[in-house]
Every structure is written in structure tokens, then in C-alpha cells.
Design a protein around this motif. Structure first.
Motif, PDB file in Angstrom:
ATOM      1  N   GLY A 154       1.136  -0.983 -11.526  1.00  0.00           N
ATOM      2  CA  GLY A 154       0.005  -1.451 -12.323  1.00  0.00           C
ATOM      3  C   GLY A 154      -0.607  -2.727 -11.782  1.00  0.00           C
ATOM      4  N   PHE A 155       0.242  -3.692 -11.464  1.00  0.00           N
ATOM      5  CA  PHE A 155      -0.312  -4.985 -11.071  1.00  0.00           C
ATOM      6  C   PHE A 155      -0.739  -5.027  -9.603  1.00  0.00           C
ATOM      7  CE2 PHE A 155       1.138  -5.945 -15.206  1.00  0.00           C
ATOM      8  CZ  PHE A 155       0.248  -6.895 -15.649  1.00  0.00           C
ATOM      9  N   VAL A 178      -7.304   0.564 -14.888  1.00  0.00           N
ATOM     10  CA  VAL A 178      -7.408  -0.733 -15.573  1.00  0.00           C
ATOM     11  C   VAL A 178      -7.003  -0.584 -17.040  1.00  0.00           C
ATOM     12  CG1 VAL A 178      -9.013  -2.534 -16.321  1.00  0.00           C
ATOM     13  CG2 VAL A 178      -9.135  -1.663 -13.985  1.00  0.00           C
ATOM     14  N   VAL A 233      -3.526   8.934 -18.694  1.00  0.00           N
ATOM     15  CA  VAL A 233      -2.338   9.040 -17.838  1.00  0.00           C
ATOM     16  C   VAL A 233      -2.395  10.311 -16.997  1.00  0.00           C
ATOM     17  CG1 VAL A 233       0.162   9.435 -17.852  1.00  0.00           C
ATOM     18  CG2 VAL A 233      -0.805   7.662 -19.286  1.00  0.00           C
ATOM     19  N   TRP A 288     -13.041   8.539  -7.891  1.00  0.00           N
ATOM     20  CA  TRP A 288     -12.633   7.155  -7.613  1.00  0.00           C
ATOM     21  C   TRP A 288     -12.950   6.251  -8.803  1.00  0.00           C
ATOM     22  CZ3 TRP A 288     -15.249   2.472  -7.066  1.00  0.00           C
ATOM     23  CH2 TRP A 288     -14.509   1.442  -6.459  1.00  0.00           C
ATOM     24  N   VAL A 339      -8.172  -3.974  -7.464  1.00  0.00           N
ATOM     25  CA  VAL A 339      -9.456  -3.959  -8.159  1.00  0.00           C
ATOM     26  C   VAL A 339     -10.075  -5.359  -8.115  1.00  0.00           C
ATOM     27  CG1 VAL A 339     -10.586  -3.620 -10.380  1.00  0.00           C
ATOM     28  CG2 VAL A 339      -8.773  -2.065  -9.667  1.00  0.00           C
ATOM     29  N   ASP A 382      -3.486  11.163   1.748  1.00  0.00           N
ATOM     30  CA  ASP A 382      -3.010  10.093   2.627  1.00  0.00           C
ATOM     31  C   ASP A 382      -1.793  10.497   3.455  1.00  0.00           C
ATOM     32  OD1 ASP A 382      -4.977   8.410   1.833  1.00  0.00           O
ATOM     33  OD2 ASP A 382      -3.743   7.191   0.499  1.00  0.00           O
ATOM     34  N   PHE A 383      -0.856  11.216   2.827  1.00  0.00           N
ATOM     35  CA  PHE A 383       0.412  11.493   3.515  1.00  0.00           C
ATOM     36  C   PHE A 383       0.427  12.849   4.216  1.00  0.00           C
ATOM     37  CE2 PHE A 383       3.189   8.511   0.679  1.00  0.00           C
ATOM     38  CZ  PHE A 383       2.595   7.420   1.309  1.00  0.00           C
ATOM     39  N   VAL A 417       5.025   9.678 -12.024  1.00  0.00           N
ATOM     40  CA  VAL A 417       4.687  10.983 -12.593  1.00  0.00           C
ATOM     41  C   VAL A 417       5.933  11.591 -13.230  1.00  0.00           C
ATOM     42  CG1 VAL A 417       3.922  13.330 -12.083  1.00  0.00           C
ATOM     43  CG2 VAL A 417       2.783  11.398 -10.990  1.00  0.00           C
ATOM     44  N   THR A 448       4.097   8.313  -7.301  1.00  0.00           N
ATOM     45  CA  THR A 448       4.764   9.613  -7.344  1.00  0.00           C
ATOM     46  C   THR A 448       5.982   9.562  -8.273  1.00  0.00           C
ATOM     47  OG1 THR A 448       4.093   9.861  -5.038  1.00  0.00           O
ATOM     48  CG2 THR A 448       5.672  11.471  -5.884  1.00  0.00           C
ATOM     49  N   HIS A 480      -5.115  10.092 -14.304  1.00  0.00           N
ATOM     50  CA  HIS A 480      -4.713   9.130 -13.275  1.00  0.00           C
ATOM     51  C   HIS A 480      -3.580   9.712 -12.413  1.00  0.00           C
ATOM     52  CE1 HIS A 480      -5.144   4.914 -11.959  1.00  0.00           C
ATOM     53  NE2 HIS A 480      -3.864   4.991 -11.612  1.00  0.00           N
ATOM     54  N   ALA A 481      -2.653  10.416 -13.047  1.00  0.00           N
ATOM     55  CA  ALA A 481      -1.526  11.003 -12.312  1.00  0.00           C
ATOM     56  C   ALA A 481      -2.002  12.121 -11.390  1.00  0.00           C
ATOM     57  CB  ALA A 481      -0.485  11.536 -13.294  1.00  0.00           C
ATOM     58  N   VAL A 507      -3.252  -0.494 -17.287  1.00  0.00           N
ATOM     59  CA  VAL A 507      -2.602  -1.803 -17.116  1.00  0.00           C
ATOM     60  C   VAL A 507      -2.678  -2.585 -18.431  1.00  0.00           C
ATOM     61  CG1 VAL A 507      -2.695  -4.033 -15.960  1.00  0.00           C
ATOM     62  CG2 VAL A 507      -2.965  -1.971 -14.627  1.00  0.00           C
ATOM     63  N   TRP A 554       0.847  -1.203   0.000  1.00  0.00           N
ATOM     64  CA  TRP A 554       0.000   0.000   0.000  1.00  0.00           C
ATOM     65  C   TRP A 554       0.877   1.247   0.000  1.00  0.00           C
ATOM     66  CZ3 TRP A 554      -0.350   4.268   3.115  1.00  0.00           C
ATOM     67  CH2 TRP A 554      -1.467   5.094   2.947  1.00  0.00           C
ATOM     68  N   LEU A 588       7.317   9.402 -16.200  1.00  0.00           N
ATOM     69  CA  LEU A 588       6.491   9.500 -17.407  1.00  0.00           C
ATOM     70  C   LEU A 588       6.721  10.816 -18.139  1.00  0.00           C
ATOM     71  CD1 LEU A 588       3.197   7.812 -16.255  1.00  0.00           C
ATOM     72  CD2 LEU A 588       4.498   7.225 -18.292  1.00  0.00           C
ATOM     73  N   ILE A 598      -4.610  11.733  -4.091  1.00  0.00           N
ATOM     74  CA  ILE A 598      -4.688  10.648  -3.100  1.00  0.00           C
ATOM     75  C   ILE A 598      -3.461  10.676  -2.193  1.00  0.00           C
ATOM     76  CG2 ILE A 598      -4.699   8.140  -2.798  1.00  0.00           C
ATOM     77  CD1 ILE A 598      -6.288   7.959  -5.418  1.00  0.00           C
ATOM     78  N   VAL A 599      -2.280  10.884  -2.801  1.00  0.00           N
ATOM     79  CA  VAL A 599      -1.043  10.915  -2.013  1.00  0.00           C
ATOM     80  C   VAL A 599      -1.072  12.080  -1.020  1.00  0.00           C
ATOM     81  CG1 VAL A 599       1.456  11.284  -2.152  1.00  0.00           C
ATOM     82  CG2 VAL A 599       0.349   9.718  -3.742  1.00  0.00           C
ATOM     83  N   ARG A 630     -10.254   4.323 -11.188  1.00  0.00           N
ATOM     84  CA  ARG A 630     -10.251   2.870 -11.356  1.00  0.00           C
ATOM     85  C   ARG A 630     -10.316   2.484 -12.833  1.00  0.00           C
ATOM     86  NH1 ARG A 630     -12.574  -1.352  -7.197  1.00  0.00           N
ATOM     87  NH2 ARG A 630     -10.552  -0.771  -6.407  1.00  0.00           N
ATOM     88  N   LEU A 688      -4.116  -3.525 -10.041  1.00  0.00           N
ATOM     89  CA  LEU A 688      -5.032  -4.507 -10.627  1.00  0.00           C
ATOM     90  C   LEU A 688      -5.495  -5.502  -9.561  1.00  0.00           C
ATOM     91  CD1 LEU A 688      -6.329  -5.510 -13.298  1.00  0.00           C
ATOM     92  CD2 LEU A 688      -4.392  -7.052 -13.516  1.00  0.00           C
ATOM     93  N   LEU A 690      -2.029  11.991  -7.412  1.00  0.00           N
ATOM     94  CA  LEU A 690      -1.332  13.000  -6.608  1.00  0.00           C
ATOM     95  C   LEU A 690      -2.251  13.486  -5.483  1.00  0.00           C
ATOM     96  CD1 LEU A 690       1.480  14.146  -7.024  1.00  0.00           C
ATOM     97  CD2 LEU A 690       0.471  16.077  -8.226  1.00  0.00           C
ATOM     98  N   ARG A 747       1.903   4.259  -3.353  1.00  0.00           N
ATOM     99  CA  ARG A 747       1.936   5.723  -3.372  1.00  0.00           C
ATOM    100  C   ARG A 747       3.312   6.248  -3.788  1.00  0.00           C
ATOM    101  NH1 ARG A 747      -2.048   3.697  -1.739  1.00  0.00           N
ATOM    102  NH2 ARG A 747      -3.996   4.803  -1.345  1.00  0.00           N
ATOM    103  N   PHE A 771       7.714  10.608 -21.933  1.00  0.00           N
ATOM    104  CA  PHE A 771       6.942  11.262 -22.994  1.00  0.00           C
ATOM    105  C   PHE A 771       7.802  12.282 -23.725  1.00  0.00           C
ATOM    106  CE2 PHE A 771       2.460  10.481 -21.079  1.00  0.00           C
ATOM    107  CZ  PHE A 771       2.445   9.247 -21.677  1.00  0.00           C
TER     108      PHE A 771
END
Lengths: 152, 145
Positions: free
Chosen positions: A107-108, B46, B91, B38, A114, B105-106, A22, A19, B94-95, B49, A11, A25, B101-102, B42, A111, B99, A15, A29
Motif C-alpha cells: 500500500g505505501f 489510493v 479489492v 491504469w 502515486v 511484466d513477468f 490476492v 500476488t 485492483h487484484a 490505502v 518495484w 485476502l 500487470i504481473v 490508481r 502511495l 494480476l 509485484r 475474507f
């Protein structure tokens, strides 16, 4: 006990890897799509069969400077400016390997989250987890092989 | 905080209606900002992935110059330019939501989560517009000329 601990670690890692991704990527890109010298996918639509994209002057000069004046400026050669470089290839391959590991974990693990949300049967969850991590492991091997051997 | 659903609505809704509807097997969630964020996170996750699998599988061709050239040439076809744009959109969303969420959470930014969603949403739109411009430009050039 062991499971709950590894879930907490994953978990947390999710996170951290997110980070990291980001920033990785943005680099990915930029290098693959926007940089005039080394981007292999250009701002051009090529729909004819067998036709190759034409590369900007920076890329043409870069390929010829490295591989000789009569070197063909193909997508492969454009990428090899980085991956067949005697010095920077190590850095780029290192970056790609880190990128690969981080992206696959993110990613996994995602997944898996989910899948466990929708699969209620404990046995089904085990099957889903084993299957998804197996796919990730296969991709890791394929990815490592491709990145390490490319240009070498 | 508990999630409000059709079966288990907020206390004031039960008082107002007096009943709780039975919706069957699936819960019907009240879709507000957080729930929308959310679900989109999700779905894009997916999709990414699936893309990651195809992407790594395709890059096997890095070991074969001919195959790699053919693959990259294919990536310049119009349909892939559309895909490139959609990929960027997924992307970036999701990014940016990740961010959020981070930060929640943090750094304990949950009280600011809604404001954060709209702020990062605006940033995401700018990034998609600027970053996706080349793909759209290429398509317009191709079909316009």
C-alpha cells in the motif's frame, strides 16, 4: 546508486506482495465474512444501538465448546476462537503479521509511486516519502501490538 | 511505446489535422482500455490505502473486548454493508488488474493485454457478484421486511 537499487527491489517486491495479497485476502475474507464458525461479520444488518449480531449455530457451539457453556457469543469471543487458541493462535497471529507487513509495504510503496508522479520538487518528494513511510511504521507498530496481545 | 496525448498525438493524427492543440498545464490523455485500467487501478489503490489505515487503526480495539464488540456491531449497520460491497469491488478490480500487470511484466504478455483486460474483467464481475451477494442480501432483508 543506492536509491536506484532500492527502487528496483521495491518495484519487484510490489509485484510479489501483490500476488501474495490476492491469496491472503481470499483467506482473510473467507475467515472474516463467510465461514459459519469463525466469521465475526455476519450476513445480517444490525442497526439498533447496543444490539449485537446473532451468530450461526456453528459459531455458538464453537464459542461454548471453547469458553464454557455460559460464555457469551459476542463478536470478540467468536474471533477469540482463533486468536486465544493454544495451538492455532500462533499460526493465525503469524498469518496476520505477515499479512500486515505485506499489505503495508504494498500500500505505501504504491502511495509513494502515486505521490512522486505528481510532486515534481525533489525536496517535496523526500518529504512525501518520509511522511508516508512514517505513517506505515506507526501502523505497523499498532498492528503488531494489537495482533500479538489479542487474547493473550 | 510512447503514450499518446493531446499535445503529442500519434503521427497519423498530426498529418490528418496539420496542427497540435495546446491544452495548458495538464495533458489530456486519450482514454483507451489501457489508460482506463491504469486510472481505475490508481483510484482504487489510493482508496484501499485509506481503508487500510482506518482498518488497522480500528483493530486497536482487539485489545479491549467491549470496544471490539461495539466496533463489530457498528460494522453491521446498513451504511457499512454498502461500504463492504464497494470495498470488495475495489479489492477485486485492483487484484485482477494487478494480476494483469504481473503477467505483462513477468511473462511478457503485453501483446495479449487487451484480451487479458476483458477476460479478467469478466472474472472480476463474477467474483464481485458472488462475494458481494451476502452484503446485498442482508440489505434487502433489512429494508425489504
Amino acid at each position: 546508486m543506492a536509491r536506484s537499487k532500492s527502487n528496483a527491489v521495491n518495484w519487484f517486491l510490489h509485484r510479489i506482495t501483490g500476488t501474495f495479497l490476492v491469496f491472503m485476502l481470499i483467506t482473510h475474507f473467507w475467515v472474516q465474512h463467510y465461514d459459519h464458525q469463525v466469521a465475526s461479520v455476519t450476513m445480517e444488518v444490525v442497526a439498533e444501538k447496543g444490539e449485537m449480531p446473532t451468530y450461526p449455530e456453528e459459531a455458538q457451539e464453537g464459542v461454548k465448546a471453547r469458553f464454557g457453556a455460559d460464555a457469551a457469543v459476542t463478536p470478540y469471543q467468536v474471533v477469540m476462537q482463533r486468536l486465544a487458541d493454544p495451538v492455532y493462535a500462533v499460526l493465525w497471529k503469524g498469518f496476520n503479521i505477515l499479512f500486515l507487513v505485506v499489505a503495508l509495504h504494498h500500500g505505501f510503496y504504491g502511495l509513494n509511486n502515486v505521490l512522486t508522479d505528481y510532486i515534481r520538487d525533489p525536496m517535496g518528494r523526500v518529504v512525501a516519502r518520509v511522511l508516508s513511510w512514517s505513517v506505515a511504521a506507526v501502523l505497523l507498530v499498532i498492528g503488531l501490538y494489537s495482533v500479538i496481545t489479542a487474547g493473550w | 511505446m510512447a503514450v499518446e496525448t493531446a499535445e503529442r498525438p500519434a503521427a497519423e493524427t498530426i498529418e490528418a489535422n496539420g496542427t497540435v492543440e495546446d491544452e495548458g498545464r495538464f495533458q489530456r490523455y486519450r482514454i483507451r482500455t489501457g489508460m482506463f485500467a491504469w486510472m481505475a487501478h490508481r483510484l482504487s489503490g489510493v482508496a484501499l490505502v485509506v481503508y487500510l489505515v482506518v482498518h488497522i487503526w480500528g483493530l486497536k480495539s482487539l485489545t479491549d473486548p467491549e470496544a471490539f464488540n461495539a466496533l463489530i456491531a457498528k460494522y453491521h449497520a446498513p451504511i457499512y454493508k454498502v461500504g463492504e460491497f464497494l470495498l470488495l469491488a475495489a479489492v477485486v478490480y485492483h487484484a485482477m488488474n494487478g494480476l494483469r500487470i504481473v503477467l505483462i511484466d513477468f511473462l511478457g504478455w503485453s501483446p495479449k493485454q487487451k484480451k487479458l483486460f476483458w477476460t479478467l474483467g469478466a472474472v472480476a464481475l463474477v467474483l464481485i457478484a458472488v462475494g458481494g451477494y451476502p452484503s446485498i442480501y442482508a440489505l434487502v432483508q433489512y429494508f425489504g421486511a
